[in-house]
Design an enzyme around this catalytic site. Sequence first.
Site, PDB file in Angstrom:
ATOM      1  N   SER A   5       4.735  -5.053  19.761  1.00 40.82           N
ATOM      2  CA  SER A   5       3.176  -5.291  19.775  1.00 40.82           C
ATOM      3  C   SER A   5       2.412  -4.697  18.633  1.00 40.82           C
ATOM      4  O   SER A   5       2.937  -4.054  17.867  1.00 40.82           O
ATOM      5  CB  SER A   5       2.462  -4.954  20.973  1.00 40.82           C
ATOM      6  OG  SER A   5       2.468  -3.410  20.912  1.00 40.82           O
ATOM      7  N   LYS A   6       1.405  -5.540  18.359  1.00 44.14           N
ATOM      8  CA  LYS A   6       0.519  -4.922  17.492  1.00 44.14           C
ATOM      9  C   LYS A   6       0.282  -3.296  17.318  1.00 44.14           C
ATOM     10  O   LYS A   6       0.395  -2.612  16.493  1.00 44.14           O
ATOM     11  CB  LYS A   6      -0.854  -5.521  17.630  1.00 44.14           C
ATOM     12  CG  LYS A   6      -1.802  -5.900  16.285  1.00 44.14           C
ATOM     13  CD  LYS A   6      -2.737  -6.849  16.519  1.00 44.14           C
ATOM     14  CE  LYS A   6      -3.895  -6.444  17.726  1.00 44.14           C
ATOM     15  NZ  LYS A   6      -5.049  -7.487  17.687  1.00 44.14           N
TER      16      LYS A   6
END
Length: 511
Positions: free
Chosen positions: A265-266
């Site tokens: 994820s980011k």
Amino acid sequence: MEKKIRVRFAPSPTGGLHLGGVRTALYNYLFARQHQGDFILRIEDTDQSRYIPGAEDYIYETLKWCGLEPDESPLKSGPFGPYRQSERKKIYREYAEKLVQAGRAYYAFDTTEELENMRSKYRTPENPSPQYDYRSRENMRNALSLSAGETGRLMAANTPHVIRIKIPEKETVHLQDMIRGDVSFDTSLLDDKVLLKADGMPTYHLAVVVDDHLMQITHAFRGEEWLPSAPVHVLIWRYLFGEDQMPRWAHFPLILKPDGNGKLSKRDGARLGIPIFAMDWKDPATGETITGFRENGFLPQAFVNMLAVLGWNDGTEQELYSIQELIAKFSIERVHKAGAKFNYEKAKWFNHEWIKKLTVAELFPYVKKAFEEKSLPVSDDQQLLAVIGLVRDRCSLITDFYTQGKFLFETPKQWDLNAIQPKWNEQKKAFFRDYIVQSGSLAEWRADNLETAFKELAAEKNIKAGELQLPLRIMLVGEKTGPPVFEISASLGRGETIKRIQNLLDALGVP
Ligand code: GLU
């Protein structure tokens, strides 16, 4: 005649493009090129609440940087446009109404408050987020629970409403996935998804099916995160156009965190200090910038190569592929089912290999830009070409060329004195004084000559040449890094070498 192959990459413009998104685009592109088909970019922007300004341009730029140019897109119109769903708004209602007429969808008038009441009423520990489905729909305000007269009255009064699909109560829906084979879904677990919103905009579920149909998409490839929605799409296909008209499906595996624990994820990017977006993305809401592979010094060839093998292999040990080879060898059937762990060190290895593969001239524009970004404009292109050749084997990232090669354009202003001082003495100082004199008269300023002369002088003075090379490096570069020291000296030239030796002798003063 065989139908022309048409695939689409259909991102929503909600932010920067994550590795997984670019890989989806890449696999679509490879498949299209391999089959002389069309690669379409469709912007899925029907959820206006999630629309982020700049995100669409970012998508174009990323595809361009990676060399994955679409055949049809909002920027390159074709026979199936428009390619931005918000511009197709008026198309969708007709299909939603068709579903209503066929008894496959229904009007629903529930307010946000009523929906919330339903959720709290049916919420139990076993069912923490109750759905709008066959269990609850009879108790909601919709065309199934209300009389025909009441529904007609509400419609005539322009009461805000949505159109929901009526998911069959207990059925098994099958999907043939080119990677996963037969995948089945139990419809009793699905909710009656909204197809058309109160503002007349379709949701993704309706728009994706209608557009894949109208755009004559033959293969719909996307990320695994869309697999749970697939049965809804199969049902819409069945009700509107017939399942035999569906594109062939494939859902690509997730890209996982380096430890394999869940989707990358980011936040992982920030936590691990690694890029996970293709290019820098500046969030317009927060002003925060998430760094990208491009700005971290990746070559597009390496980025694309690395992504291609993150979830696919051709059955051999080969890891390095040009885009042409990928087009020739890629196959959807060999895409893995299981998620692929992302390994940043391995990504850098790909880049290193590509740095070695490209010619100095091919590397030149990337390196020049990297120098400019560091506010070190290159005045002499010939010198930069020489330095690229000199340091390329030591560079994993384009930004490393700056670290490794900046010495050529910048006289050191500071030196790593700790590396010299402990062993510095009058004898060494005398050596370098003589070396300056000797350098002044050396016939040919070439690395091999420089090395021979340096070693001969050291032997004459009875000092180990090895002990003198580090000081020489610090004099020329300022630090311990860089290519072989005589290569450095050769590329600096006589005048600059002498000047830099003298600078440090002056700075060191009396030993
Ligand atoms: N709009 C979806 C996305 O943002 C596309 C899913 C699909 O390709 O069907 O990824």
